[in-house]
Motif scaffolding. Structure first.
Motif: not given
Length: 470
Positions: A426-445
């Motif tokens: 999560f530290t190295f991924a792009q997780i900020h802003g509206f459009t990057n919310a999908r990247d957070i859930l990609e990692l979690v799921t």
């Protein structure tokens, strides 16, 4: 009483006596040397630090990265060698080979233990070689993983130029972006100009290292609200650091920058905007709304913007809804990530965090509490400096669907039937802003989807049948 039945509707902060079981803070070099394009990072440490950087960063020497190790040997540690002369030799070599605009010395555990006076040597050497030298103590004795960036940015804040207050025309805040759009040609080729108030335009500086694409997205979101971002700390080039001083508003984008925030307020006399952090669509909206409220701007279209993002996440939300997660604590992003996952419908049993600055994260904690009330779920316990042994015992009873943890604990937990995700990702991924919310859930799921795929193949696995037994 079972831990699952311990329901709390109030925010409870606990503190255990655990050590910092986190990634080493000198790893901040990995993203900072790429962010500040005209910099060179010199890590002053032992072979262990060098091995860590070589493995963690994964950059071969022929790639010529803009960082290096000043390796301390027995002669340095026993004070038989002249530290100043050795560092001077290295810095002159760096100047000859790379000619950077700034050299950043990163102190480590060893420089702390032997009391190496980096701050005392830097000003003398800076004059001799005619290159600015910034000293940051990113040692693992005092700091957790991401706080390495915090120490670097706090040191760089002192190098920002002094702000000079200039009167500028500003658009009437009541009109916002609509006022700017009204500057359109009429039928007779004349123009309808927006109403202008003459006054001091507040300058906004955002602090926190994010990729350039993410910085552009956040700046654009604020621009839509007629708020201009005058600079970022750090900037892409050291020579373009933003002016700081009285009259400058500053706002953080990362929850681990409390030292930088304190430096900006106390040393540079800036005004801190205490906002939640732009992680997830809910956090990004709250972040923008808070900045707008300080600047007297009425937000436009944020509710529709947030809902649009949530609509695009429905496939992921179906996977995580009702699943449970346990944060062991590593990168200080835990509060923001937990708040977002609760909004997604997950159950958060515990939020472990290595260090908590309750003043700097006050707005984020308030949003976490409000999110839990809105979703009708109990507020998770927050444990600062968690003891890993106690955490494992709690996980043994709770049996979460997912544990977000440091790399050291991932394999042992997987072996005992707990699906894990490395917090460092999560530290190295792009997780900020509206459009990057999908990247957070990609990692979690990802681990959850892996388990579903295995079940579809008929593989239940003996390990998954085991109970956590430590």
């Amino acid at each position: 009483m079972s831990l699952k039945n311990q329901v709390s509707n109030t925010l409870t902060l606990e503190c255990e006596t655990g050590n910092y079981h986190t990634f080493c803070p000198i790893s901040c070099v990995a993203w900072l040397y790429q962010k500040i394009e005209d910099s060179f990072f010199l890590v002053v440490g032992t072979k262990t630090c060098g091995y860590f950087l070589q493995n963690a960063l994964g950059v071969m020497i022929f790639a010529e990265p803009r960082y290096a190790m000043a390796e301390l040997e027995e002669g340095d540690i026993s004070a038989q060698l002249n530290d100043y002369e050795e560092l001077k030799r290295l810095c002159l070599q760096i100047k000859k080979d790379r000619n950077p605009s700034v050299i950043v010395w990163i102190g480590t555990c060893t420089t702390e233990i032997i009391k190496m006076d980096l701050e005392g040597m830097a000003p003398r050497l800076e004059i001799e070689i005619d290159i600015p030298i910034v000293v940051a103590r990113a040692n693992g004795l005092d700091y957790a993983f991401t706080q390495g960036e915090d120490t670097v940015l706090a040191a760089m804040a002192h190098r920002c130029p002094e702000y000079k207050n200039i009167q500028e025309p500003i658009v009437n805040n009541d009109q916002g972006i609509q006022g700017l759009l009204s500057f359109l040609p009429l039928k007779n080729n004349s123009y309808r100009e927006p109403e202008i108030n003459i006054g001091t335009q507040p300058s906004l500086v955002l602090f926190g290292s994010v990729p350039s694409s993410v910085a552009s997205q956040l700046s654009l979101e604020l621009k839509k609200q007629s708020i201009h971002v005058s600079g970022w700390l750090p900037s892409q080039r050291y020579t373009e650091l933003p002016p700081l001083g009285e009259g400058i508003y500053v706002c953080g984008v990362n929850p681990f920058l409390s030292r930088t925030a304190t430096t900006l307020m106390r040393r540079r006399k800036c005004k801190l905007i205490g906002a939640p952090f732009p992680i997830g669509p809910d956090g990004t909206r709250a972040w923008i709304e808070k900045i707008c409220s300080v600047f007297g701007v009425k937000p436009q279209g944020l509710e529709e913007r947030e809902q649009q993002i949530w609509d695009g996440l429905k496939d992921y939300l179906a996977l995580v809804r009702g699943k449970s997660v346990f944060f062991m604590g590593d990168n200080l992003l835990e509060i923001s990530l937990a708040r977002f996952l609760i909004r997604c419908g997950m159950v958060v049993y515990e939020i472990g965090i290595p260090y908590m600055d309750k003043r700097y994260q006050a707005a984020e904690l308030a949003l976490l509490q409000q999110t839990c009330l809105d979703m009708g779920v109990p507020i998770p316990r927050i444990v600062e400096k968690p003891d890993n042994y106690n955490q494992v015992q709690r996980m043994r009873e709770l049996q979460p669907d997912l544990a977000i943890t440091g790399m050291a604990h991932a394999n042992p937990l997987e072996a005992r039937g707990i699906s894990t995700k490395w917090s460092v990702e999560f530290t190295f991924a792009q997780i900020h802003g509206f459009t990057n919310a999908r990247d957070i859930l990609e990692l979690v799921t990802r681990p959850l989807r892996r388990n579903l795929s295995l079940e579809e193949l008929g593989w239940t696995g003996l390990v998954k049948k085991q109970k956590l037994n430590v």
